[in-house]
Each structure stands twice: as structure tokens, then as C-alpha cells.
Design a protein around this motif. Structure first.
Motif, PDB file in Angstrom:
ATOM      1  N   PRO A  51      43.171  38.816  42.909  1.00  0.00           N
ATOM      2  CA  PRO A  51      42.917  39.604  41.892  1.00  0.00           C
ATOM      3  C   PRO A  51      41.408  40.680  42.903  1.00  0.00           C
ATOM      4  CG  PRO A  51      41.867  38.385  40.728  1.00  0.00           C
ATOM      5  CD  PRO A  51      42.041  37.516  42.300  1.00  0.00           C
ATOM      6  N   HIS A  52      41.415  42.307  43.854  1.00  0.00           N
ATOM      7  CA  HIS A  52      40.714  42.899  43.992  1.00  0.00           C
ATOM      8  C   HIS A  52      39.889  44.030  42.829  1.00  0.00           C
ATOM      9  CE1 HIS A  52      41.142  41.610  48.225  1.00  0.00           C
ATOM     10  NE2 HIS A  52      42.414  41.643  47.648  1.00  0.00           N
ATOM     11  N   PRO A  53      38.384  43.382  42.890  1.00  0.00           N
ATOM     12  CA  PRO A  53      37.940  44.716  41.727  1.00  0.00           C
ATOM     13  C   PRO A  53      37.331  45.934  42.683  1.00  0.00           C
ATOM     14  CG  PRO A  53      36.215  43.371  42.694  1.00  0.00           C
ATOM     15  CD  PRO A  53      37.690  42.845  43.234  1.00  0.00           C
ATOM     16  N   ARG A 111      36.816  48.325  36.190  1.00  0.00           N
ATOM     17  CA  ARG A 111      38.112  48.200  35.726  1.00  0.00           C
ATOM     18  C   ARG A 111      39.488  47.339  36.320  1.00  0.00           C
ATOM     19  NH1 ARG A 111      38.284  53.525  40.466  1.00  0.00           N
ATOM     20  NH2 ARG A 111      36.838  55.154  38.801  1.00  0.00           N
ATOM     21  N   LYS A 112      40.353  47.691  35.651  1.00  0.00           N
ATOM     22  CA  LYS A 112      41.733  46.271  35.254  1.00  0.00           C
ATOM     23  C   LYS A 112      41.749  46.204  37.153  1.00  0.00           C
ATOM     24  CE  LYS A 112      45.852  45.547  33.754  1.00  0.00           C
ATOM     25  NZ  LYS A 112      46.887  46.183  32.591  1.00  0.00           N
TER      26      LYS A 112
END
Length: 116
Positions: free
Chosen positions: A35-37, A45-46
Motif C-alpha cells: 500500500p502506497h500512501p 487519503r486511502k
């Protein structure tokens, strides 16, 4: 690893020959499962997964489906995520990431053992 058979392991090794020589986070990112922020300042954000090696994702998806249906720790991990309210595709993606991290660690350990 539950869900990973002989053919799956061979295909995974041919798609990602770097396995065993990097960290688990790097392996997950290379497979496109980290998962990349997209945060900025106080805005959070998502997190989305970014494109990685498409063939690796396909192979891991099928392995994760098999592992999710098994009565192993990976199956328990999947069911626990779904019970906690995660969507099934999110739980499968988390399982895919877990499988690639485990595979990377096992390959690394086998390489170290062979060197000794």
C-alpha cells in the motif's frame, strides 16, 4: 506455503528472480502489493496498491484464493479479516502480500542454509 504448489512456485520464481535477496516490503512492492500512501500535510487519503509485475499478481491471486479456502493459518488470517469487516477483495490482497513475504523469507533462508 498453503496455496502455493510446485507449478505456482516455479512460475513465481521465473517472474520474480529477485526473491530472497530483498526485504519483505521490497518484495511486496515489486509484486505490486504494497500500500502506497497519498498523504499531504494533515490530509490522509486511502492507500492503494500500485502496479507491479502483472504476472506475479495473477499467480499470487490464485494462490491466495486457494489459501483462503484452506484450514491453515493463512485461511484463518483471511477469515479473520473478513469477520473484522474488510471487503473480501481487500482480504485476498492482504493474503497475497502475506504469501509473497513468506515466500521471500523462505527463499532467503534456503540460500543462507546452502551457503553454510
Amino acid at each position: 506455503i498453503h496455496g502455493v504448489g510446485r507449478i505456482t512456485a516455479i512460475e513465481l520464481m521465473s517472474t520474480m528472480p529477485e526473491l530472497g535477496s530483498m526485504s519483505g516490503k521490497q518484495a511486496a512492492s515489486l509484486a505490486g502489493l504494497a500500500p502506497h500512501p497519498r498523504d499531504s500535510g494533515s490530509l490522509s487519503r486511502k492507500r492503494f496498491i500500485r502496479p507491479g509485475r502483472r504476472n506475479a499478481k495473477t499467480i499470487l491471486f490464485m494462490a491466495a484464493l486457494t489459501a483462503a479456502r484452506s484450514k491453515s493459518r493463512l485461511g484463518d488470517f483471511y477469515r479473520n479479516l473478513v469477520e473484522r469487516g474488510k471487503r473480501k477483495i481487500v482480504a485476498i490482497t492482504a493474503l497475497m502480500r502475506k504469501i509473497i513475504v513468506i515466500a521471500n523469507a523462505r527463499i532467503r533462508d534456503m540460500k543462507i542454509q546452502q551457503q553454510s
